[in-house]
Design a protein around this motif. Structure first.
Motif, mmCIF file in Angstrom:
data_model
loop_
_atom_site.group_PDB
_atom_site.id
_atom_site.type_symbol
_atom_site.label_atom_id
_atom_site.label_comp_id
_atom_site.label_asym_id
_atom_site.label_seq_id
_atom_site.Cartn_x
_atom_site.Cartn_y
_atom_site.Cartn_z
ATOM 1 N N SER A 1 -5.843 -7.394 2.546
ATOM 2 C CA SER A 1 -6.888 -7.775 1.503
ATOM 3 C C SER A 1 -6.247 -7.498 0.010
ATOM 4 O O SER A 1 -6.690 -8.206 -0.848
ATOM 5 N N ARG A 2 -5.187 -7.048 0.011
ATOM 6 C CA ARG A 2 -4.533 -6.790 -1.295
ATOM 7 C C ARG A 2 -3.195 -7.472 -1.616
ATOM 8 O O ARG A 2 -3.041 -8.570 -1.152
ATOM 9 N N THR B 1 -10.318 -5.976 8.622
ATOM 10 C CA THR B 1 -10.466 -5.108 7.288
ATOM 11 C C THR B 1 -11.265 -3.841 8.001
ATOM 12 O O THR B 1 -12.201 -3.916 8.856
ATOM 13 N N SER C 1 -13.614 -1.005 3.675
ATOM 14 C CA SER C 1 -12.833 -1.436 2.672
ATOM 15 C C SER C 1 -13.744 -1.776 1.503
ATOM 16 O O SER C 1 -14.827 -2.728 1.633
ATOM 17 N N SER D 1 -11.945 -5.935 0.557
ATOM 18 C CA SER D 1 -11.609 -7.137 1.209
ATOM 19 C C SER D 1 -12.267 -8.379 1.177
ATOM 20 O O SER D 1 -11.383 -9.384 0.732
ATOM 21 N N TYR E 1 -10.025 0.960 12.113
ATOM 22 C CA TYR E 1 -8.500 0.986 12.477
ATOM 23 C C TYR E 1 -8.307 1.915 13.604
ATOM 24 O O TYR E 1 -7.109 2.131 14.117
ATOM 25 N N VAL F 1 -0.417 -5.020 7.395
ATOM 26 C CA VAL F 1 0.089 -4.920 6.114
ATOM 27 C C VAL F 1 -0.597 -3.476 5.523
ATOM 28 O O VAL F 1 -0.765 -3.400 4.331
ATOM 29 N N VAL F 2 -1.085 -2.766 6.542
ATOM 30 C CA VAL F 2 -1.552 -1.658 6.190
ATOM 31 C C VAL F 2 -0.874 -0.796 5.133
ATOM 32 O O VAL F 2 0.421 -0.573 5.493
ATOM 33 N N GLY F 3 -1.425 -0.016 4.282
ATOM 34 C CA GLY F 3 -0.808 0.625 3.151
ATOM 35 C C GLY F 3 -0.359 2.102 3.164
ATOM 36 O O GLY F 3 0.582 2.593 3.361
ATOM 37 N N LYS G 1 6.537 5.346 9.644
ATOM 38 C CA LYS G 1 6.845 4.230 9.708
ATOM 39 C C LYS G 1 8.095 3.896 11.047
ATOM 40 O O LYS G 1 8.086 2.917 11.753
ATOM 41 N N THR H 1 12.545 -5.825 3.528
ATOM 42 C CA THR H 1 12.398 -6.898 2.317
ATOM 43 C C THR H 1 13.222 -6.347 0.894
ATOM 44 O O THR H 1 13.245 -7.057 0.236
ATOM 45 N N PHE I 1 10.029 -4.972 -3.815
ATOM 46 C CA PHE I 1 9.079 -6.066 -4.134
ATOM 47 C C PHE I 1 9.533 -6.238 -5.785
ATOM 48 O O PHE I 1 8.917 -5.604 -6.625
ATOM 49 N N TRP J 1 6.735 -6.850 -8.273
ATOM 50 C CA TRP J 1 5.631 -5.757 -8.141
ATOM 51 C C TRP J 1 6.328 -4.370 -8.606
ATOM 52 O O TRP J 1 5.569 -3.828 -9.282
HETATM 53 N N1 NAP Z 1 9.022 -3.160 -0.942
HETATM 54 C C1 NAP Z 1 8.195 -2.847 -1.831
HETATM 55 O O1 NAP Z 1 8.549 -2.884 -3.142
HETATM 56 C C2 NAP Z 1 6.803 -2.418 -1.376
HETATM 57 C C3 NAP Z 1 6.000 -2.094 -2.580
HETATM 58 C C4 NAP Z 1 4.694 -1.904 -2.204
HETATM 59 C C5 NAP Z 1 4.405 -1.849 -0.607
HETATM 60 N N2 NAP Z 1 5.129 -1.816 0.117
HETATM 61 C C6 NAP Z 1 4.899 -2.057 1.638
HETATM 62 O O2 NAP Z 1 3.886 -2.974 1.783
HETATM 63 C C7 NAP Z 1 2.970 -2.796 2.810
HETATM 64 C C8 NAP Z 1 1.555 -2.608 2.230
HETATM 65 O O3 NAP Z 1 1.789 -1.780 1.324
HETATM 66 P P1 NAP Z 1 0.437 -1.650 -0.052
HETATM 67 O O4 NAP Z 1 0.810 -1.025 -0.996
HETATM 68 O O5 NAP Z 1 0.623 -3.131 -0.663
HETATM 69 O O6 NAP Z 1 -0.818 -1.339 0.675
HETATM 70 P P2 NAP Z 1 -2.267 -1.289 0.155
HETATM 71 O O7 NAP Z 1 -2.291 -2.289 -1.005
HETATM 72 O O8 NAP Z 1 -2.261 0.168 -0.399
HETATM 73 O O9 NAP Z 1 -3.156 -1.341 1.244
HETATM 74 C C9 NAP Z 1 -2.989 -2.520 2.084
HETATM 75 C C10 NAP Z 1 -4.150 -2.606 3.175
HETATM 76 O O10 NAP Z 1 -4.156 -1.041 3.741
HETATM 77 C C11 NAP Z 1 -5.650 -0.938 3.967
HETATM 78 N N3 NAP Z 1 -5.881 0.440 3.587
HETATM 79 C C12 NAP Z 1 -5.921 0.971 2.462
HETATM 80 N N4 NAP Z 1 -6.272 2.159 2.457
HETATM 81 C C13 NAP Z 1 -6.400 2.512 3.614
HETATM 82 C C14 NAP Z 1 -7.107 3.829 4.540
HETATM 83 N N5 NAP Z 1 -7.395 4.958 3.695
HETATM 84 N N6 NAP Z 1 -6.992 3.771 5.824
HETATM 85 C C15 NAP Z 1 -6.955 2.614 6.062
HETATM 86 N N7 NAP Z 1 -6.529 1.510 5.867
HETATM 87 C C16 NAP Z 1 -6.289 1.472 4.486
HETATM 88 C C17 NAP Z 1 -6.362 -1.876 2.951
HETATM 89 O O11 NAP Z 1 -7.013 -2.866 3.906
HETATM 90 P P3 NAP Z 1 -8.689 -2.972 4.036
HETATM 91 O O12 NAP Z 1 -9.057 -2.513 2.997
HETATM 92 O O13 NAP Z 1 -8.631 -4.498 4.411
HETATM 93 O O14 NAP Z 1 -9.060 -2.544 5.227
HETATM 94 C C18 NAP Z 1 -5.486 -2.528 2.245
HETATM 95 O O15 NAP Z 1 -5.772 -3.824 1.746
HETATM 96 C C19 NAP Z 1 3.305 -1.063 3.222
HETATM 97 O O16 NAP Z 1 4.183 -1.196 4.401
HETATM 98 C C20 NAP Z 1 4.143 -0.768 2.185
HETATM 99 O O17 NAP Z 1 5.092 0.248 2.283
HETATM 100 C C21 NAP Z 1 6.539 -2.251 -0.275
#
Ligand code: NAP
Length: 310
Positions: free
Chosen positions: A13-14, A35, A39, A42, A57, A76-78, A127, A151, A154, A157
């Motif tokens: 969702s993000r 989702t 959430s 979402s 989840y 894509v969970v965060g 991870k 990757t 980002f 970002w």
């Molecule tokens: N390479 C880079 O520079 C970089 C930068 C940022 C992130 N990443 C990676 O990208 C991936 C996504 O990261 P992000 O930071 O973008 O994630 P995020 O926006 O914080 O979260 C992604 C999704 O995770 C779910 N989520 C959030 N909090 C949660 C909780 N407490 N319990 C369960 N689910 C939860 C939510 O889905 P729902 O609300 O839909 O349930 C949310 O949309 C990760 O693997 C991260 O390490 C990489």
């Protein structure tokens, strides 16, 4: 292997998630958004054409039901808690007959952490455990496969204070680790999403593999020079030695500020002199999944436009 057509996106969702959903739809996949009940982000962020299933989840049964009739799951969970929960999602996916599971990696190559980064290895432990778990599951369950995707940073970002804090456009400052000449792996969000599409379009070549892709490799000094050239203004550069940054990260860990410590360790990992974490041609999966590299300067320019600096 039968082609993958239907894809469930878990936690989509993000930022990265919505970009992946967009690219999957553009490539003709049928997408379902999974989702959490809890959430808040979402529903409005998924396009109208994407059905949304709200699940807990941590519930094997709910996830298994949500994954029914899907070919692939992209996670894509965060947050850290959600990363661990992927093991439940993997069990549910295997039972539901999912053919491909892509875990929430999308960062540095967790299969290749240099010996120095003990703390980084600890922070990324969940991870790493998830990918280990996928390896085991794929051996146990016939037809179940996985692909991990590294990757790098980002780029669109993570340059500013919401990410690695290399460049602060508002204050016109930059912080450079060591000489600033070390190149590192970087990807734009849309490129990461196209890589996910590439994996799902090449299911045989990408099965049970940990892959790494990029938009390009870039150094801190190259970035700063481009920003200065494009904005026609100078950045005030502060330099920091990798060993001081590593120590700062350790102190933040002691103070229980894991996220801030993670940023320090990541900067050392990507940018310290001799880090060796640029993506080499031998490692790169760009060719395998039909993903051309991108132009560095136009990517930096797009980032500056989005940030209102041009
Ligand atoms: N390479 C880079 O520079 C970089 C930068 C940022 C992130 N990443 C990676 O990208 C991936 C996504 O990261 P992000 O930071 O973008 O994630 P995020 O926006 O914080 O979260 C992604 C999704 O995770 C779910 N989520 C959030 N909090 C949660 C909780 N407490 N319990 C369960 N689910 C939860 C939510 O889905 P729902 O609300 O839909 O349930 C949310 O949309 C990760 O693997 C991260 O390490 C990489």
């Amino acid at each position: 292997m039968v082609p993958i057509k239907t894809v469930a996106v878990l936690g989509g969702s993000r930022n990265l998630g919505s970009s992946i959903v967009h690219e999957l739809l553009s490539a003709g996949f049928t997408v379902t958004g999974i989702t959490r009940e809890a959430s808040t982000s979402s529903t409005p962020t998924f396009p109208d054409s994407v059905p949304i299933k709200k699940v807990d989840y941590t519930s094997f049964d709910a996830l298994k039901a949500a994954f029914r009739n899907q070919d692939a799951v992209v996670s894509v969970v965060g947050v850290a808690a959600a990363v661990v929960d992927q093991k439940i999602a993997i069990d549910a996916a295997a039972e539901a007959g999912i053919k491909r599971f892509i875990p929430s990696e999308f960062g540095i190559n967790t299969r290749k952490l240099r010996p120095l980064s003990h703390s980084l290895r600890k922070i990324l432990g969940d991870k790493i455990a998830v990918v280990n778990y996928l390896e085991e599951k794929a051996q146990e369950v016939d037809g179940f496969t996985w692909t991990g995707l590294s990757t790098g940073l980002f780029l669109d970002w993570g340059l500013d204070d919401s990410g690695l804090g290399i460049i602060n456009l508002k204050d016109k400052t930059a912080t450079v680790v060591d000489s600033g000449d070390e190149k590192f792996q970087a990807s734009n969000l849309a490129q990461v999403s196209r890589a996910v599409v590439g994996i799902l379009k090449h299911p045989e070549a990408t099965a049970n593999r940990y892959l790494a892709m990029a938009s390009f490799n870039i150094s801190q000094n190259e970035l700063i020079a481009m920003v200065e050239e494009l904005t026609k203004s100078k950045l005030a550069v502060t330099r920091v030695r990798w060993s001081d940054l590593e120590l700062a990260g350790e102190l933040k860990l002691v103070a229980e500020d894991g996220p801030a410590a993670f940023v320090d360790f990541l900067r050392v990992h990507t940018s310290a002199d001799g880090a060796g974490n640029a993506l080499s041609e031998e490692e790169s999966a760009n060719g395998l999944i039909g993903l051309p590299y991108e132009d560095v300067k136009s990517s930096v320019e797009s980032w500056l436009r989005r940030e209102g600096a041009l």
